[in-house]
Structure formats: structure tokens, C-alpha cells
Design a protein around this motif. Structure first.
Motif, PDB file in Angstrom:
ATOM      1  N   TRP A 131      48.408  36.991  92.728  1.00 58.24           N
ATOM      2  CA  TRP A 131      47.221  36.159  92.881  1.00 58.24           C
ATOM      3  C   TRP A 131      45.934  36.886  92.453  1.00 58.24           C
ATOM      4  CZ3 TRP A 131      45.659  31.403  93.173  1.00 58.24           C
ATOM      5  CH2 TRP A 131      46.516  30.404  93.628  1.00 58.24           C
ATOM      6  N   HIS A 132      45.982  38.177  92.197  1.00 56.94           N
ATOM      7  CA  HIS A 132      44.759  38.948  92.014  1.00 56.94           C
ATOM      8  C   HIS A 132      43.885  38.451  90.872  1.00 56.94           C
ATOM      9  CE1 HIS A 132      46.162  42.767  94.381  1.00 56.94           C
ATOM     10  NE2 HIS A 132      46.161  41.663  95.106  1.00 56.94           N
ATOM     11  N   ALA A 133      44.430  38.326  89.669  1.00 57.71           N
ATOM     12  CA  ALA A 133      43.613  37.962  88.509  1.00 57.71           C
ATOM     13  C   ALA A 133      43.017  36.567  88.665  1.00 57.71           C
ATOM     14  CB  ALA A 133      44.441  38.054  87.234  1.00 57.71           C
ATOM     15  N   LYS A 157      47.414  41.042  80.168  1.00 59.69           N
ATOM     16  CA  LYS A 157      46.532  39.976  79.697  1.00 59.69           C
ATOM     17  C   LYS A 157      45.678  39.433  80.839  1.00 59.69           C
ATOM     18  CE  LYS A 157      46.522  35.906  76.693  1.00 59.69           C
ATOM     19  NZ  LYS A 157      47.368  34.982  75.884  1.00 59.69           N
ATOM     20  N   GLY A 158      46.269  39.302  82.025  1.00 58.98           N
ATOM     21  CA  GLY A 158      45.513  38.841  83.184  1.00 58.98           C
ATOM     22  C   GLY A 158      44.438  39.830  83.585  1.00 58.98           C
ATOM     23  N   GLY A 232      51.941  30.391  93.916  1.00 64.50           N
ATOM     24  CA  GLY A 232      50.916  30.402  92.880  1.00 64.50           C
ATOM     25  C   GLY A 232      51.465  30.046  91.517  1.00 64.50           C
ATOM     26  N   ALA A 233      51.085  30.819  90.508  1.00 62.45           N
ATOM     27  CA  ALA A 233      51.473  30.518  89.134  1.00 62.45           C
ATOM     28  C   ALA A 233      52.911  30.931  88.826  1.00 62.45           C
ATOM     29  CB  ALA A 233      50.518  31.215  88.170  1.00 62.45           C
ATOM     30  N   ALA A 458      47.657  28.183  87.175  1.00 65.16           N
ATOM     31  CA  ALA A 458      47.595  29.097  86.051  1.00 65.16           C
ATOM     32  C   ALA A 458      46.209  29.708  85.857  1.00 65.16           C
ATOM     33  CB  ALA A 458      48.023  28.378  84.768  1.00 65.16           C
ATOM     34  N   VAL A 459      46.222  30.951  85.357  1.00 59.36           N
ATOM     35  CA  VAL A 459      44.997  31.582  84.889  1.00 59.36           C
ATOM     36  C   VAL A 459      44.732  31.028  83.502  1.00 59.36           C
ATOM     37  CG1 VAL A 459      43.881  33.747  84.243  1.00 59.36           C
ATOM     38  CG2 VAL A 459      45.476  33.688  86.164  1.00 59.36           C
ATOM     39  N   LYS A 460      43.562  30.429  83.299  1.00 61.13           N
ATOM     40  CA  LYS A 460      43.215  29.828  82.009  1.00 61.13           C
ATOM     41  C   LYS A 460      42.499  30.860  81.142  1.00 61.13           C
ATOM     42  CE  LYS A 460      44.613  25.749  83.456  1.00 61.13           C
ATOM     43  NZ  LYS A 460      45.817  25.091  82.926  1.00 61.13           N
ATOM     44  N   TYR A 461      43.269  31.515  80.291  1.00 62.08           N
ATOM     45  CA  TYR A 461      42.684  32.562  79.441  1.00 62.08           C
ATOM     46  C   TYR A 461      41.707  31.964  78.439  1.00 62.08           C
ATOM     47  CZ  TYR A 461      46.631  35.241  81.286  1.00 62.08           C
ATOM     48  OH  TYR A 461      47.521  35.851  82.110  1.00 62.08           O
TER      49      TYR A 461
END
Length: 461
Positions: A131-133, A157-158, A232-233, A458-461
Motif C-alpha cells: 500500500w505504500h506507493a 516503478k511505484g 489493495g491493488a 491501482a496506482v495510476k502512473y
């Protein structure tokens, strides 16, 4: 998150866990300045704790609430029982400190709702690694400063995305690499940088190990836990208590030994020791150029992080690093004129920390005692001094100057750990470009710089 997003669209439905079992958000009570001393409410920093398990309860929150110029005003955990436990814990502390009842802590089970609270200045993120990033990016976009437990990310990448977003938003970020606030680690780094062991040639990093686990069966999700959000993701997998955290007590959580949520001791303790090594090597803002090695992985059972391993890395300056859980726990610097070994000694954060105890290991040792008794001259290299990691962060929140363990350094030490992990998995030499953060002519390795994500979180890069 964009400021144009409505509250309704920003807050998703969580699960049965956030039903009537817990009071969600509320406006924190701000204690009058007279009861806290000279620190006026306008000068006090309001802090929230996200993830209120073992490390938060015994380390992160106590290291913050002890200071009169801060106040923990909110707590959050996807396990409603833990969120309420944290609220009780913090309010008990302030009640005893003030010698009067105190009920000024809000309790949440969804961190996104907490981030909407404008009274909160900064957050402590003590969640599982996966969950960090995502949480860090959401927090700085909401205008919050961050203290985050290491590692910075589960993927390179995160971590890059997190570092870029923190700096773009001009937020203060401190990673929980508290060895930078330990005098022996700073002194060791200064000695190496100032040539006390001659030209540095090799660095040996010794880490603890993790046992494998048994096969576990699926069990019902506790009604107090929003398990979907906890995942999470990461992919959907069945619930079993040993995959997550204990439902009774605050012992060491099982997720630490599951690759879906972390990489094992290579990031768990590697983030500490490799960061300390980078500090002494003056490679804090770069990384290795070649990585290779091997590891044993469990063939069955729920816990599947690496077991016995030895990996190697070479840096552009010619220094070679060896990382293994068969080396003494600590960092050894070997130069042309001697060596220095540094470890934590008997200092521990949690009861399960593997420390020297009574085995005769010194926190700071060298091939010649003259090396570690020499003074660093006025015209030599002096590294920043921090006597308490959380206090250093709090001071940075006020001054707006960078803390001792900022985000880019956090990302780079985490990246190095993840590179060692990739070498374990691929069992061949990898060639890394730390400037582009890509492997050279290696599509398979480059595919491991990120992980497939569930769209919902999701992390949205």
C-alpha cells in the motif's frame, strides 16, 4: 486526487467492516494550549496514523505523541477493531498526560476519507508494503506531509512515481530508515567517506532470515476487516489469518512472509542496511550497475518469500556489495587499509527485532581501534545529524527543509533491494542503468519493474 473529484466519487464503498462497528470520521478536538504548555494550537502539528498494527502502536505513534508540538488527531485501519484499539490507545495516553479525560481522536477505516480532513497536516503510514506507493501519492496530492515505514514501494516503478509526486507537490517525506538517526551508523559512514579505511572496495550486508510456513486453508473473513481493501491493488486470494495479521494481539503479521505483499527480508531489513551502505558509499542517489546471485524459495506453504540467499552488486565506482542472510546482521565496509563493521547492537524497535543481545557483537567495530576513535576534522565530510528520527521529521515539517531520510534516497535504497530480489528470482546477472532505471536489453527483467494491479486500487502512473 484531483480537487475536482466529488466526495461521493472519491470515497468508495468499503465493506461490512466499516458498518456500525466503528465511528468513522469526525472533527478532532483540539486541546487548548494551556494544557499542552507553550505550544499554541496554531503552531501544533496535527498528525494522523494510517495502519495501526504492531509497528504503529509500539514505535511510530509513541515517537510522535511524546512531543508537545504535535497531536495525534486521527487513526485509520481497515480492521475496525484495530482502528478502535488505536483510538483508545492514543486517548489513554493523552488522558494520562493531561490528567483529565480526553476524547479528541477520530477513527477511520478508509484512509481516503481521512485525507479529506483539512485539520490533518501530516500522516504516518505504517501499512503493509503493497500500500505504500499508492497511499503516499494520495496523501501528498491531498496536501499531507508523510512519515512512511520502509520500504518505499513494492516495485521500482511505484517508488519512482512516489518520489516524483512527493517532490512535485513540495511535501515533506521521511522514510523510516531510523539507522540514519543512530550515531554509530552516521559515524561509520563519515569514517568511510573520509578515507579511514583507505579506498573502499567491498561492502558486506548481513540480513536476518524468514522461515517458510505451512499450507493454510481458506477461512471466513472477520466482519471487522475490509479484506478487499486490505488486498489493495494485489490479486484476489482467499483469506486466512496467517496471510494478514493476528485477530487477537499484535504479534508479527503473516503478510511479511508473502511475496504478494512484500519481498521478504531483502526489503524488510535490506532497506535499513543497504540505505546505511549507500550513505557511506556516497551512492544515495544512484544504484548498482550489475546484480547477480541466487536464493532458495519455499516449494510449498503460504509463506513464500526468499529463504537462504546470497546476492552481489557492482557499482559504477567499482565497489562490490555482497548481501546475504548468512553474514552477521549489520554492514561491513572493507577498504585497502582496514575494515569497519556497524550494527544496531542491542537497540530494537519491536520485541522480535534480531539484535546482537549477548553474543559479543559491538555496535561499531574495526580492524584497528584507532579507526573508530579518530575524530572527524572540521574540514572533513560531516553528514547531517539526527538524534531522533521522528523528531527530525517534525522539525522538517516546521522548517520545510529536507529531513535526514528523504524520498529520493528512500526510493534508491528500496530499488537496490528490489534489484537483488529480481536477481534471486531470475538467477542470472542483470545489467542496470540507474539513470534510466531500466535493465539493458532484458525485456523479462524490465517486466518486473511493476506488477499487475487490480484497477480498483491501482496506482495510476
Amino acid at each position: 486526487m484531483s480537487k475536482k473529484i466529488s466526495r461521493r466519487s472519491f470515497i468508495k464503498t468499503t465493506s461490512k467492516a466499516s458498518a456500525a462497528t466503528v465511528v468513522l470520521s469526525g472533527i478532532p478536538s483540539i486541546v487548548p494550549a494551556s494544557v499542552f504548555g507553550k505550544n499554541a494550537p496554531s503552531n501544533r502539528i496535527n498528525i494522523a496514523a494510517i495502519g495501526t498494527g504492531r509497528i504503529s502502536r509500539v514505535y511510530d505513534m509513541p515517537q510522535v505523541w511524546r512531543h508537545d508540538d504535535t497531536q495525534i488527531v486521527a487513526v485509520c485501519d481497515v480492521d475496525a477493531h484495530r482502528s478502535i484499539d488505536a483510538k483508545v490507545l492514543v486517548e489513554k495516553y493523552y488522558s494520562e498526560k493531561l490528567s483529565k479525560p480526553f476524547n479528541g481522536v477520530s477513527s477511520y477505516t478508509d484512509y481516503r476519507e481521512l485525507l479529506l480532513n483539512k485539520d490533518i497536516d501530516a500522516v504516518i503510514i505504517s501499512t503493509p508494503d503493497h500500500w505504500h506507493a499508492k497511499m503516499g501519492v494520495d496523501a501528498v496530492r491531498a496536501g499531507k506531509d508523510i512519515f512512511m515505514q520502509k520500504p518505499a514501494s513494492l516495485t521500482i516503478k511505484g517508488g519512482r512515481f512516489l518520489s516524483d509526486e512527493v517532490r512535485k507537490t513540495d511535501r515533506i517525506f521521511q522514510i523510516g530508515s531510523q539507522q540514519r538517526s543512530s550515531p554509530q551508523f552516521r559515524y561509520a559512514a563519515e569514517l568511510v567517506r573520509n578515507g579511514r579505511i583507505g579506498e573502499l572496495k567491498k561492502v558486506y550486508v548481513g540480513l536476518p532470515g524468514d522461515p517458510s510456513g505451512d499450507v493454510e486453508i481458506e477461512t471466513p473473513v472477520p466482519p471487522n476487516l475490509n479484506y478487499d481493501m486490505w488486498l489493495g491493488a494485489t490479486p484476489e486470494v482467499f483469506y486466512t489469518e496467517k496471510r494478514v495479521h493476528p485477530q487477537v494481539g499484535y504479534g508479527r503479521p503473516g503478510w511479511l512472509r508473502c511475496e504478494q505483499f512484500g519481498a521478504g527480508m531483502i526489503t524488510g531489513w535490506g532497506s535499513h542496511h543497504i540505505d546505511s551502505a549507500h550513505w557511506a558509499m556516497n551512492t544515495e542517489l544512484t544504484g548498482p550497475i550489475e546484480i547477480w546471485g541466487s536464493a532458495e524459495f519455499p516449494k510449498s506453504g503460504l509463506w513464500n518469500v526468499h529463504g537462504i540467499f546470497t546476492t552481489y552488486a557492482k557499482y559504477a565506482n567499482g565497489v562490490e556489495m555482497v548481501v546475504s542472510n548468512e553474514l552477521p546482521n549489520g554492514v561491513k565496509f572493507e577498504g585497502t587499509e582496514g575494515w569497519i563493521f556497524v550494527t544496531r547492537g542491542d537497540y530494537r524497535v519491536t520485541a522480535s527485532d534480531p539484535v546482537a543481545d549477548e553474543n559479543g557483537v559491538k555496535p561499531l567495530d574495526a580492524s584497528d581501534t584507532k579507526i573508530i576513535t579518530s575524530a572527524i576534522g572540521a574540514n572533513e565530510i560531516h553528514l547531517p545529524v539526527s538524534e531522533n528520527h521522528h523528531r527530525n521529521w517534525i522539525d522538517s515539517l516546521k522548517s520545510r527543509k529536507q529531513p535526514i531520510a528523504p524520498v529520493e534516497e528512500a526510493h534508491r535504497s528500496c530499488s537496490a533491494c528490489l534489484l537483488h530480489h529480481m536477481a534471486m528470482k531470475l538467477n542470472r546477472k542483470l545489467y542496470w542503468n540507474p539513470d534510466t532505471e531500466q535493465f539493458k536489453n532484458d525485456d523479462e527483467a524490465n517486466s518486473m519493474l511493476s506488477r499487475q494491479q487490480r484497477e480498483k486500487y491501482a496506482v495510476k502512473y
